[in-house]
Enzyme design. Structure first.
Site, mmCIF file in Angstrom:
data_model
loop_
_atom_site.group_PDB
_atom_site.id
_atom_site.type_symbol
_atom_site.label_atom_id
_atom_site.label_comp_id
_atom_site.label_asym_id
_atom_site.label_seq_id
_atom_site.Cartn_x
_atom_site.Cartn_y
_atom_site.Cartn_z
ATOM 1 N N GLU A 180 -0.319 -27.791 3.813
ATOM 2 C CA GLU A 180 -1.445 -26.910 3.457
ATOM 3 C C GLU A 180 -0.984 -25.470 3.314
ATOM 4 O O GLU A 180 -0.476 -24.889 4.282
ATOM 5 C CB GLU A 180 -2.528 -26.981 4.533
ATOM 6 C CG GLU A 180 -3.679 -26.020 4.308
ATOM 7 C CD GLU A 180 -4.577 -25.862 5.533
ATOM 8 O OE1 GLU A 180 -5.692 -25.341 5.372
ATOM 9 O OE2 GLU A 180 -4.156 -26.245 6.644
ATOM 10 N N GLU A 198 -14.554 -26.725 7.905
ATOM 11 C CA GLU A 198 -13.671 -26.052 8.858
ATOM 12 C C GLU A 198 -13.997 -24.563 8.806
ATOM 13 O O GLU A 198 -13.445 -23.812 8.002
ATOM 14 C CB GLU A 198 -12.196 -26.286 8.506
ATOM 15 C CG GLU A 198 -11.248 -25.728 9.567
ATOM 16 C CD GLU A 198 -9.801 -25.717 9.123
ATOM 17 O OE1 GLU A 198 -8.929 -25.916 9.980
ATOM 18 O OE2 GLU A 198 -9.543 -25.475 7.930
#
Length: 250
Positions: free
Chosen positions: A137, A234
């Site tokens: 990521e 998130e």
């Protein structure tokens, strides 16, 4: 609408960690992710998942000895032994939870040596756990200064260089907008290698409801493009988590 999951590290923080599983299920989530699920017994987390009919979609490396320290060792030259030790332990947790994805964190590093180290570690990890989906990521440099993987084109190039069928992109919409300033085109460029999506509102990672990105429209775009994975919330709730869940209820 996509399939939505709850990040239990950030959501429902008004509750003790183990109570967040039931709260997520009650709120309508069918899946969860946990950044570092290493402070509680794996058996107890598994019990909460089963009791609430929840799927664990993602956890992060590194594992139990993280203790708030460095965000990964994947790109740290000379740290291969530590990386391999921690990865093996993280895989055991991922298997215990039947976690869909295991996110490999790069850590703080820079330069060609760090790049080569990361590639070599990812190749080793992909061979070590061929049945486990692995992700990397990009994280924006403002939120995490010095983090090695901080660009989506960089991540795509690394995935191509590693060439492992079980390695893909973790696409965080918040980081995409922060890094490129254009979530939509970044998604178009990298959707083919994306295995997991995370969302948080701009500019301050609150609920993906208002701000600089039209998330309802982007969710429709993700659907239309045929993305079949999970989209995890998130973010840092503005108040009680339940009060801000309009974003996942259409």
């Amino acid at each position: 609408m996509p399939k939505f999951a709850a990040n239990l590290t950030l959501l429902f923080k008004e509750l003790p960690f183990l109570d967040r599983f039931e709260a997520a299920a009650t709120a309508g989530f069918a899946a969860v992710e946990v950044l570092f699920p290493y402070d509680d017994a794996a058996s107890e987390i598994t019990r909460r998942l089963t009791a609430n009919n929840l799927k664990m979609v993602l956890i992060n490396t590194p594992p139990p000895n993280w203790a708030g320290g460095d965000r990964g060792f994947g790109a740290i030259a000379g740290g291969q032994a530590r990386f391999q030790h921690d990865f093996r332990r993280a895989v055991r947790f991922a298997q215990a939870f039947d976690a869909t994805h295991l996110h490999i964190m790069a850590g703080k590093a820079q330069g060609q040596v760090a790049h080569q180290t990361f590639v070599e570690n990812l190749r080793w990890a992909a061979k070590q756990a061929p049945a486990q989906s692995l992700t990397i990521e990009p994280i924006n440099a403002q939120d995490m200064p010095g983090y090695f993987l901080n660009d989506f084109d960089q991540a795509a190039a690394i995935i191509a260089e590693v060439g492992a069928p079980n390695l893909g992109l973790q696409f965080d919409a918040y980081h995409a907008e922060k890094i490129t300033g254009d979530l939509w085109s970044t998604w178009d460029t990298h959707k083919a290698i994306t295995r997991h999506i995370q969302v948080g509102g701009l500019p301050d990672r609150r609920e993906p409801i208002r701000g600089d990105v039209d998330f309802p429209a982007w969710f429709r775009k993700v659907d239309a493009d045929g993305y079949a994975g999970w989209v995890s919330g998130e973010y840092h709730p503005t108040a009680q988590t339940e009060a801000g869940l309009i974003w996942m209820r259409g």
